[in-house]
Design a protein around this motif. Structure first.
Motif, PDB file in Angstrom:
ATOM      1  N   UNK B 168       0.829  -1.204   0.000  1.00 11.11           N
ATOM      2  CA  UNK B 168       0.000   0.000   0.000  1.00 11.11           C
ATOM      3  C   UNK B 168       0.868   1.260   0.000  1.00 11.11           C
ATOM      4  N   UNK B 169       1.972   1.215   0.719  1.00  9.82           N
ATOM      5  CA  UNK B 169       2.781   2.413   0.942  1.00  9.82           C
ATOM      6  C   UNK B 169       3.577   2.856  -0.279  1.00  9.82           C
ATOM      7  N   UNK B 170       4.094   1.894  -1.049  1.00 11.31           N
ATOM      8  CA  UNK B 170       4.919   2.268  -2.199  1.00 11.31           C
ATOM      9  C   UNK B 170       4.120   3.087  -3.226  1.00 11.31           C
ATOM     10  N   UNK B 171       2.888   2.660  -3.567  1.00  9.16           N
ATOM     11  CA  UNK B 171       2.101   3.517  -4.477  1.00  9.16           C
ATOM     12  C   UNK B 171       1.845   4.909  -3.885  1.00  9.16           C
ATOM     13  N   UNK B 172       1.637   4.985  -2.577  1.00  2.00           N
ATOM     14  CA  UNK B 172       1.428   6.299  -1.951  1.00  2.00           C
ATOM     15  C   UNK B 172       2.670   7.165  -2.120  1.00  2.00           C
TER      16      UNK B 172
END
Lengths: 330, 319
Positions: B168-172
């Motif tokens: 989830x964090x990498x796309x953010x």
């Protein structure tokens, strides 16, 4: 660099005066069965065989020794440490090879053993060195780079043994290591166990339901029956009574082959018992095999069977203490 | 087999020379050739629980993405990670060619919008982490080592939660960096991105707990995958339908409360209350009480999942 190479002569094991395993009136009751009943044993260095039929309490004893199951009453010490209070320390210095399958099929033997060495607290570099060493010692070479899923039973047993040795334990607990192996694989495994005890200087507790195979490699044999101690003694005493060959030969045209052979071998000084057409011959020494072969050939008989007997636990229940007889399987 | 025997006899012969890589204490071993060094004892340091737990954590985290495993097991996590990343890349492209002054999809809503992918990832990869050890009984080997049950559960939980946080964090992060390059306002973007990350931690912990609890119930992987998918997707659909109906009927209390019962909406409600992020829910949990209940329930679920796993493995190790 964690590994400092060191060669310890086989006659100086790590633990000298401390008993490797001691149990004191150890009892384990499950709701429906008493697995261990008032068991007091004392296991020293070297190879110790733990013999008992299925359900005799062997695996339960191992779980208690690893500190994984609490005893109902009584106590146990491994390498001088109490199993109830020092489980983690014990597990750090003890290796365990389970009876059942326990290997993930999709990783290689090397990866698996390295991983297990790290879970025993070895730094990455040391873990890799130890994995390479132990896999070589158990006899796995190029195969160790292939996924375990494609291994034969014999190879899997070797990997299971390697992971138990990966962290250089002071004691290994081997639960039925010869299970499922063919006779050649069984011999190889027994040789390995013998080497672990003598050359590696690691004490071994090895279980089996076959006394015959353990007496070959064990310095001491403990016999359990229904969770109770049946016997605990040096192997020599068992060996004297149980090293027996079963021989079956063809007849000649005019005489019974077994009678002719028995007469000839008796003249050579061997102790022989008849069992129908089978002869049970006590093994005096390594020459006995050759002698029997030569006599059979010399008398012009055909050798149908020449088989080392494996004795089942049942013999130990006999009041005379296990004199082999022909009724037991060979 | 022959190799073993040959090796054995060679070693027996060579043993008296000892190991030549360092001076022999018995003064015999300065020969130049190492034929076979025999068995060597390990005299190095044995590291403690922290190192052991960390080792299991790292190998488990790698395992979630199929690293160190067969090519086949890398495929699905790779595809799902790509599917999570793709919308972020598209959004960044849109921001850079238009004159938007804020993210078209809020950071906090990214995982909600793509919850289907996250759900499949949890369902497919949590069995990889735990059912695998149960099915092949490798768990026995772990517990026969100085690895405590709580360490095992902790390492596995942390590994799956970290994997989800990466997912989830990498796309953010891509959205954030893309937004910065496109000249979106720094202060506001940073605050929203930070909020989005905190939310992602909450969601990762919630989903990891749920995935592991169901996966640890059964050694059968397919079964575990199915249960987790059903629990995540069906509960999400059901909760949204009930909420929409209740909203239409004018029952706003129910429309808000019902979101408690699905992990993704629970997360959305809790993060909206905590961080005041944009919400995707039709109706917020009612008032401060609702917000607190959502947050506490999220904490309860994480602790509960950990407790259930611990109980489960306590039984396992004794068996």
């Amino acid at each position: 660099m964690g590994v400092v190479p060191e060669v310890r002569p086989p006659d100086s094991p790590i633990v000298d005066d401390v008993a490797v395993i001691e149990t004191d009136r150890l009892t384990k009751r499950f709701p429906s069965v008493t697995a261990l009943d008032d068991l007091t044993i004392d296991v020293g260095t070297g190879v110790t065989g733990l013999v008992g039929s299925n359900g005799a309490g062997k695996s339960t004893l191992i779980k208690i020794l690893l500190g994984l199951q609490p005893a109902t009453s009584g106590g146990a010490r491994v390498l001088g440490m109490d199993v109830t209070t020092h489980g983690s320390q014990i597990r750090g210095r003890v290796g365990y090879m389970p009876e059942h399958d326990c290997l993930p099929p999709d990783v290689t033997a090397t990866e698996h053993v390295v991983h297990m060495a790290r879970i025993s607290g070895l730094a990455p570099t040391s873990a890799r060195e130890r994995a390479a060493d132990t896999l070589r010692h158990v006899g796995l070479y190029e195969e160790r780079y292939r996924p375990i899923g494609g291994y034969s039973t014999g190879m899997k047993q070797r990997v299971k043994l390697a992971q138990a040795l990966a962290h250089d334990p002071q004691l290994v607990l081997l639960d039925e290591p010869t299970n499922g192996l063919d006779p050649a694989g069984r011999d190889d495994m027994l040789d390995l166990i013998s080497r672990i005890g003598s050359d590696f200087g690691i004490s071994v507790l090895v279980t089996s339901h076959l006394l015959g195979e353990l007496e070959r490699v064990s310095d001491h044999v403990v016999v359990l029956d229904g969770g109770r101690l049946l016997r605990s003694q040096a192997t020599r005493e068992f060996t004297r009574k149980t090293q027996v060959l079963s021989v079956e030969v063809t007849d000649t045209d005019d005489r019974r082959g077994d009678e002719v052979l028995a007469a000839a071998l008796a003249a050579d000084g061997l102790v022989i018992r008849h069992d129908g057409r089978l002869l049970h011959i006590d093994i005096a020494d390594d020459e006995t095999y050759d002698l029997i072969r030569d006599r059979v050939v010399g008398l012009g008989l055909g050798l149908v069977r020449l088989q080392q007997q494996r004795h089942h636990m049942a013999e130990l229940f006999r009041p005379d203490g296990g004199e082999p007889d022909g009724g037991d399987q060979g | 087999m022959e190799v073993t025997r040959a090796d054995l006899s060679k070693e027996t012969l060579d043993k008296p020379t000892g190991n030549t890589s360092r001076p022999d204490s018995r003064g015999r071993g300065e020969s130049g050739v190492i034929h076979d060094i025999g068995y060597r004892h390990f005299t190095g340091e044995r590291l403690g629980r922290g190192y052991i737990t960390r080792s299991l954590y790292v190998s488990s985290l790698r395992g979630v993405f199929g690293l160190g495993r067969s090519g086949k097991s890398k495929l699905l996590p790779l595809l799902l990670s790509a599917a999570m990343l793709l919308p972020a890349l598209v959004i960044v492209a849109i921001i850079s060619i238009t004159n938007l002054t804020e993210q078209p999809l809020a950071y906090s809503q990214y995982a909600v919008a793509l919850q289907g992918i996250v759900a499949i990832f949890v369902a497919a990869q949590s069995p990889q982490l735990v059912s695998h050890d149960l099915r092949f009984r490798t768990i026995t080997l772990y517990f026969a080592r100085p690895l405590e049950r709580v360490d095992y559960v902790f390492a596995k939980y942390a590994a799956l939660a970290s994997a989800l946080l990466l997912l989830i964090g990498v796309p953010l992060l891509v959205l954030y960096l893309g937004g910065m390059l496109a000249g979106l306002p720094f202060g506001r973007q940073t605050a929203e991105f930070g909020g989005g990350l905190i939310g992602a931690v909450i969601l990762s912990l919630l989903l990891a707990g749920l995935g592991l609890v169901f996966a640890a119930l059964t050694p059968r992987r397919g079964f575990a995958v199915a249960i987790v998918i059903v629990v995540l997707l069906v509960s999400y659909g059901a909760v949204n339908i009930v909420s929409a109906v209740a909203y239409e009927e004018g029952n706003l209390e129910l429309a808000g409360w019902i979101y408690l019962f699905s992990p993704v909406t629970l997360y959305d409600g809790a993060q909206t209350f905590l961080l005041n992020t944009p919400s995707g829910l039709i109706q917020q949990p009612p008032g401060t009480l609702g917000g607190i209940v959502f947050c506490l329930f999220a904490v309860f679920c994480v602790i509960g999942a950990f407790g259930i796993l611990l109980t489960r493995y306590r039984r396992m190790a004794a068996a």
